[in-house]
Design a protein around this motif. Structure first.
Motif, short mmCIF file in Angstrom:
data_model
loop_
_atom_site.label_atom_id
_atom_site.label_comp_id
_atom_site.label_asym_id
_atom_site.label_seq_id
_atom_site.Cartn_x
_atom_site.Cartn_y
_atom_site.Cartn_z
N ARG A 114 20.41 33.00 56.79
CA ARG A 114 21.12 34.16 57.35
C ARG A 114 20.14 35.32 57.53
O ARG A 114 19.14 35.42 56.84
CB ARG A 114 22.28 34.56 56.45
CG ARG A 114 23.36 33.49 56.49
CD ARG A 114 24.61 33.90 55.79
NE ARG A 114 25.48 32.73 55.70
CZ ARG A 114 26.30 32.51 54.72
NH1 ARG A 114 26.41 33.38 53.73
NH2 ARG A 114 27.05 31.42 54.71
N GLY A 115 20.48 36.17 58.48
CA GLY A 115 19.64 37.33 58.76
C GLY A 115 18.59 37.06 59.82
O GLY A 115 17.82 37.95 60.18
N LEU A 116 18.53 35.85 60.34
CA LEU A 116 17.56 35.50 61.37
C LEU A 116 18.13 35.61 62.78
O LEU A 116 17.43 35.38 63.75
CB LEU A 116 17.04 34.07 61.16
CG LEU A 116 16.30 33.80 59.85
CD1 LEU A 116 15.93 32.32 59.75
CD2 LEU A 116 15.06 34.68 59.76
N GLY A 117 19.43 35.90 62.89
CA GLY A 117 20.06 35.96 64.20
C GLY A 117 20.67 34.65 64.64
O GLY A 117 21.08 34.50 65.79
N LEU A 118 20.75 33.67 63.74
CA LEU A 118 21.25 32.35 64.11
C LEU A 118 22.75 32.35 64.41
O LEU A 118 23.20 31.68 65.34
CB LEU A 118 20.92 31.34 63.01
CG LEU A 118 19.42 31.18 62.70
CD1 LEU A 118 19.22 30.26 61.51
CD2 LEU A 118 18.67 30.69 63.91
N GLY A 119 23.53 33.10 63.64
CA GLY A 119 24.96 33.22 63.92
C GLY A 119 25.19 33.87 65.27
O GLY A 119 26.02 33.42 66.06
N ARG A 120 24.44 34.93 65.55
CA ARG A 120 24.55 35.59 66.86
C ARG A 120 24.13 34.66 67.98
O ARG A 120 24.72 34.67 69.05
CB ARG A 120 23.71 36.86 66.88
CG ARG A 120 24.31 37.96 66.00
CD ARG A 120 23.44 39.17 66.00
NE ARG A 120 22.15 38.78 65.41
CZ ARG A 120 21.17 39.59 65.11
NH1 ARG A 120 21.31 40.86 65.36
NH2 ARG A 120 20.07 39.17 64.57
N PHE A 121 23.10 33.85 67.74
CA PHE A 121 22.65 32.86 68.72
C PHE A 121 23.79 31.90 69.07
O PHE A 121 24.07 31.65 70.24
CB PHE A 121 21.44 32.10 68.17
CG PHE A 121 20.98 30.97 69.04
CD1 PHE A 121 20.14 31.21 70.11
CD2 PHE A 121 21.38 29.66 68.77
CE1 PHE A 121 19.71 30.16 70.92
CE2 PHE A 121 20.96 28.62 69.57
CZ PHE A 121 20.12 28.86 70.65
#
Length: 183
Positions: A114-121
């Motif tokens: 988390r915090g890498l932008g994967l959910g937003r991706f």
């Protein structure tokens, strides 16, 4: 207006791939790890087990494989599975009337990633698929006590359109916000 921050940290070696039969075990393992860590204190361990068994049994997973109206995709970082998402064509019934929409069913990333932008991706991917398929609304359900996820979706411009309690069987209910956004 809350907006998603630009993705700055997103690694170049990220992929979303549709699941197939050999991926079932991987998806189950990811889900068990993520859910048993994340949902503690939100829902009971018994409900977590019940929902994992119902959502990730072979029959439920095969419904996604080759279906024209639903998708389940594995998120990989440098070839290693780190999350997954599911979405499907459907309808939303806000006060102004029933509309064709895309429903986000699941959107999960390992806590360590988390915090890498994967959910937003993944969310942006689903939004793009929605537009490609002519859907103007994206919607989802989030547990009322899942405040971190609710904040994530609010930052992505989702709005609560109603509160709802759903009987999911086994003596369990989901007490959720239904959230939606135009795409």
């Amino acid at each position: 207006m809350n907006q998603l921050r630009p993705i700055k940290l997103l690694p170049a070696d990220i992929t979303l791939v549709p699941i197939s039969g050999p991926d079932f075990t991987v998806v189950r393992q990811l889900a068990a790890t993520i859910w048993r860590k994340h949902y503690v204190g939100i829902i009971s361990a018994a409900q977590i087990d019940y929902m994992l068994a119902a959502r990730l049994c072979d029959d439920a997973l095969w419904e996604h494989v080759g279906a024209a109206d639903r998708w389940l995709e594995l998120l990989c970082l440098s070839g290693a599975p780190v999350g997954y998402c599911s979405y499907e064509l459907g309808w939303i019934d806000p006060d102004e009337g029933r509309r064709a929409a895309m429903k986000v069913g699941q959107l999960y990333v390992l806590e360590s990633q988390r915090g890498l932008g994967l959910g937003r991706f993944m969310l942006r991917h689903i939004e793009e698929r929605s537009r490609e398929l002519g859907r103007q609304t994206l919607w989802l359900q989030v547990n009322k006590r899942n405040t971190g996820a609710a904040r994530f979706y609010e930052a992505a411009e989702f709005k609560v359109v109603r509160e709802a309690t759903f009987d999911i069987g086994g003596g369990f209910v989901m007490d959720d916000y239904v959230m939606a956004k135009p795409v």
